[in-house]
Design a protein around this motif. Structure first.
Motif, PDB file in Angstrom:
ATOM      1  N   GLU A 179     -49.433 127.174   0.239  1.00  0.00           N
ATOM      2  CA  GLU A 179     -48.458 127.121  -0.929  1.00  0.00           C
ATOM      3  C   GLU A 179     -48.746 128.398  -1.902  1.00  0.00           C
ATOM      4  OE1 GLU A 179     -46.446 124.403  -4.538  1.00  0.00           O
ATOM      5  OE2 GLU A 179     -47.433 123.653  -2.755  1.00  0.00           O
ATOM      6  N   GLU A 180     -49.772 128.519  -2.305  1.00  0.00           N
ATOM      7  CA  GLU A 180     -50.101 129.775  -3.173  1.00  0.00           C
ATOM      8  C   GLU A 180     -49.678 131.122  -2.490  1.00  0.00           C
ATOM      9  OE1 GLU A 180     -53.656 131.965  -5.475  1.00  0.00           O
ATOM     10  OE2 GLU A 180     -53.885 129.948  -5.304  1.00  0.00           O
ATOM     11  N   LEU A 181     -49.960 131.226  -1.144  1.00  0.00           N
ATOM     12  CA  LEU A 181     -49.423 132.484  -0.467  1.00  0.00           C
ATOM     13  C   LEU A 181     -47.871 132.766  -0.556  1.00  0.00           C
ATOM     14  CD1 LEU A 181     -51.895 132.665   2.523  1.00  0.00           C
ATOM     15  CD2 LEU A 181     -51.634 134.384   0.563  1.00  0.00           C
ATOM     16  N   SER A 182     -47.110 131.502  -0.379  1.00  0.00           N
ATOM     17  CA  SER A 182     -45.821 131.656  -0.129  1.00  0.00           C
ATOM     18  C   SER A 182     -45.361 131.948  -1.618  1.00  0.00           C
ATOM     19  CB  SER A 182     -45.395 130.183   0.120  1.00  0.00           C
ATOM     20  OG  SER A 182     -43.938 130.051  -0.190  1.00  0.00           O
ATOM     21  N   MET A 183     -45.905 131.496  -2.558  1.00  0.00           N
ATOM     22  CA  MET A 183     -45.442 131.907  -3.939  1.00  0.00           C
ATOM     23  C   MET A 183     -45.966 132.999  -4.447  1.00  0.00           C
ATOM     24  SD  MET A 183     -46.620 128.274  -5.836  1.00  0.00           S
ATOM     25  CE  MET A 183     -45.949 128.745  -7.499  1.00  0.00           C
ATOM     26  N   ILE A 184     -46.744 133.760  -3.848  1.00  0.00           N
ATOM     27  CA  ILE A 184     -47.098 135.228  -4.118  1.00  0.00           C
ATOM     28  C   ILE A 184     -46.114 135.910  -3.396  1.00  0.00           C
ATOM     29  CG2 ILE A 184     -48.843 137.099  -3.409  1.00  0.00           C
ATOM     30  CD1 ILE A 184     -51.065 135.127  -3.699  1.00  0.00           C
ATOM     31  N   PHE A 185     -45.796 135.918  -2.193  1.00  0.00           N
ATOM     32  CA  PHE A 185     -44.780 136.572  -1.541  1.00  0.00           C
ATOM     33  C   PHE A 185     -43.475 136.521  -2.038  1.00  0.00           C
ATOM     34  CE2 PHE A 185     -48.907 137.237   1.231  1.00  0.00           C
ATOM     35  CZ  PHE A 185     -48.471 138.444   1.295  1.00  0.00           C
ATOM     36  N   ALA A 186     -43.202 135.212  -2.587  1.00  0.00           N
ATOM     37  CA  ALA A 186     -41.807 135.234  -2.951  1.00  0.00           C
ATOM     38  C   ALA A 186     -41.752 135.657  -4.559  1.00  0.00           C
ATOM     39  CB  ALA A 186     -41.576 133.483  -3.261  1.00  0.00           C
ATOM     40  N   GLY A 187     -42.818 136.413  -5.100  1.00  0.00           N
ATOM     41  CA  GLY A 187     -42.740 137.055  -6.561  1.00  0.00           C
ATOM     42  C   GLY A 187     -42.965 136.080  -7.295  1.00  0.00           C
ATOM     43  N   GLN A 188     -43.269 134.688  -7.250  1.00  0.00           N
ATOM     44  CA  GLN A 188     -43.461 133.819  -8.272  1.00  0.00           C
ATOM     45  C   GLN A 188     -44.896 133.780  -9.040  1.00  0.00           C
ATOM     46  OE1 GLN A 188     -42.645 130.172  -6.010  1.00  0.00           O
ATOM     47  NE2 GLN A 188     -40.408 130.598  -5.984  1.00  0.00           N
ATOM     48  N   LEU A 189     -45.860 134.373  -8.226  1.00  0.00           N
ATOM     49  CA  LEU A 189     -47.117 134.545  -8.784  1.00  0.00           C
ATOM     50  C   LEU A 189     -47.452 136.075  -9.173  1.00  0.00           C
ATOM     51  CD1 LEU A 189     -49.374 132.243  -7.058  1.00  0.00           C
ATOM     52  CD2 LEU A 189     -48.594 131.960  -9.301  1.00  0.00           C
TER      53      LEU A 189
ATOM     54  N   MET B 160     -42.898 139.139   2.522  1.00  0.00           N
ATOM     55  CA  MET B 160     -41.973 138.360   1.837  1.00  0.00           C
ATOM     56  C   MET B 160     -41.776 136.910   2.129  1.00  0.00           C
ATOM     57  SD  MET B 160     -38.282 139.151   2.988  1.00  0.00           S
ATOM     58  CE  MET B 160     -37.452 137.664   2.530  1.00  0.00           C
ATOM     59  N   THR B 161     -41.849 135.677   1.464  1.00  0.00           N
ATOM     60  CA  THR B 161     -41.627 134.623   1.788  1.00  0.00           C
ATOM     61  C   THR B 161     -40.081 134.342   2.509  1.00  0.00           C
ATOM     62  OG1 THR B 161     -43.480 133.877   0.323  1.00  0.00           O
ATOM     63  CG2 THR B 161     -41.853 132.085   0.895  1.00  0.00           C
ATOM     64  N   ALA B 162     -39.984 133.598   3.343  1.00  0.00           N
ATOM     65  CA  ALA B 162     -38.780 133.362   3.996  1.00  0.00           C
ATOM     66  C   ALA B 162     -38.710 131.900   4.679  1.00  0.00           C
ATOM     67  CB  ALA B 162     -38.062 134.253   4.936  1.00  0.00           C
ATOM     68  N   ASN B 163     -37.479 131.445   4.635  1.00  0.00           N
ATOM     69  CA  ASN B 163     -37.423 130.216   5.408  1.00  0.00           C
ATOM     70  C   ASN B 163     -36.397 130.365   6.312  1.00  0.00           C
ATOM     71  OD1 ASN B 163     -35.280 129.707   3.589  1.00  0.00           O
ATOM     72  ND2 ASN B 163     -35.720 127.853   2.982  1.00  0.00           N
ATOM     73  N   ALA B 164     -35.467 131.337   6.300  1.00  0.00           N
ATOM     74  CA  ALA B 164     -34.291 131.729   7.107  1.00  0.00           C
ATOM     75  C   ALA B 164     -34.865 132.405   8.556  1.00  0.00           C
ATOM     76  CB  ALA B 164     -33.363 132.617   6.496  1.00  0.00           C
ATOM     77  N   PHE B 165     -35.449 131.733   9.324  1.00  0.00           N
ATOM     78  CA  PHE B 165     -36.097 132.106  10.568  1.00  0.00           C
ATOM     79  C   PHE B 165     -35.836 130.929  11.497  1.00  0.00           C
ATOM     80  CE2 PHE B 165     -39.983 130.690  12.901  1.00  0.00           C
ATOM     81  CZ  PHE B 165     -39.902 131.551  13.888  1.00  0.00           C
ATOM     82  N   MET B 166     -35.538 131.264  12.756  1.00  0.00           N
ATOM     83  CA  MET B 166     -35.433 130.462  13.914  1.00  0.00           C
ATOM     84  C   MET B 166     -35.571 131.014  15.311  1.00  0.00           C
ATOM     85  SD  MET B 166     -31.186 129.986  14.117  1.00  0.00           S
ATOM     86  CE  MET B 166     -30.391 130.783  15.446  1.00  0.00           C
ATOM     87  N   SER B 167     -35.891 130.185  16.289  1.00  0.00           N
ATOM     88  CA  SER B 167     -35.941 130.630  17.651  1.00  0.00           C
ATOM     89  C   SER B 167     -34.623 130.844  18.351  1.00  0.00           C
ATOM     90  CB  SER B 167     -36.764 129.599  18.363  1.00  0.00           C
ATOM     91  OG  SER B 167     -36.562 129.836  19.721  1.00  0.00           O
ATOM     92  N   VAL B 168     -34.676 132.228  19.083  1.00  0.00           N
ATOM     93  CA  VAL B 168     -33.270 132.149  19.562  1.00  0.00           C
ATOM     94  C   VAL B 168     -33.053 131.853  21.010  1.00  0.00           C
ATOM     95  CG1 VAL B 168     -31.510 133.964  19.891  1.00  0.00           C
ATOM     96  CG2 VAL B 168     -32.453 133.952  17.545  1.00  0.00           C
ATOM     97  N   SER B 169     -34.020 132.205  21.875  1.00  0.00           N
ATOM     98  CA  SER B 169     -33.960 132.160  23.163  1.00  0.00           C
ATOM     99  C   SER B 169     -35.514 132.179  23.674  1.00  0.00           C
ATOM    100  CB  SER B 169     -33.411 133.671  23.735  1.00  0.00           C
ATOM    101  OG  SER B 169     -33.550 133.788  25.129  1.00  0.00           O
TER     102      SER B 169
END
Length: 159
Positions: free
Chosen positions: A76-86, A31-40
């Motif tokens: 970008e196309e991969l992002s759209m695939i995993f976001a269910g947009q394609l 799945m496409t996500a932008n909710a990711f971050m480094s913690v430690s």
């Protein structure tokens, strides 16, 4: 507060774009996500945030592993695939790192074992202990800021 207003406000925060992937007996899921971050840094930990109705949620709970693939501008196309947009697209071919599926050509591939899960609101936060990392040659990242964007190189400051 209006949900769309909140969503638009959050879209004003520029982020990278990732594909989260995991694998179980049914195959590879992403799945496409932008909710990711480094913690430690010590220990090396990252966090991802998955909505309660996302198909991948139970798959990560089952596998207890995931990869974070930081996408390049040309993905970008991969992002759209995993976001269910394609809906119609060619099959996505995965590589493997530390026995976990990863996106070939991603700027960085980070493989994690789930350390903790925290349920907050309508999302689950998965803290992942990093087990392996692969970095690709320098390329421009895919960025999300009120839609997909790319960075442009800055000109050096005059001396």
């Amino acid at each position: 507060m209006d949900d769309m207003k909140f969503r638009r406000a959050m879209g004003k925060f520029a982020t990278g774009v990732t594909v989260i992937a995991t694998e179980n007996q049914e195959g590879v899921h992403g799945m496409t996500a932008n909710a990711f971050m480094s913690v430690s840094l010590d220990p090396k930990l990252v966090v991802i945030s998955i909505k309660e109705n996302a198909k991948i949620l139970e798959k990560i709970r089952e596998s207890q592993k995931y990869s974070v693939n930081i996408l390049a501008a040309d993905q970008e196309e991969l992002s759209m695939i995993f976001a269910g947009q394609l809906k119609e697209h060619s099959e996505v071919v995965f590589g493997y790192l530390d026995n976990q599926p990863v996106i070939p050509g991603a700027l960085a591939q980070v493989v994690c074992e789930v350390s903790h899960e925290h349920i907050e609101g309508d999302h689950s936060l998965f803290i992942g202990k990093v087990t392996d990392i692969n970095l690709e040659d320098e390329a421009e990242p895919l960025v999300f800021y009120s839609g997909y964007r790319t960075l442009t190189e800055k000109q050096p400051a005059p001396l």
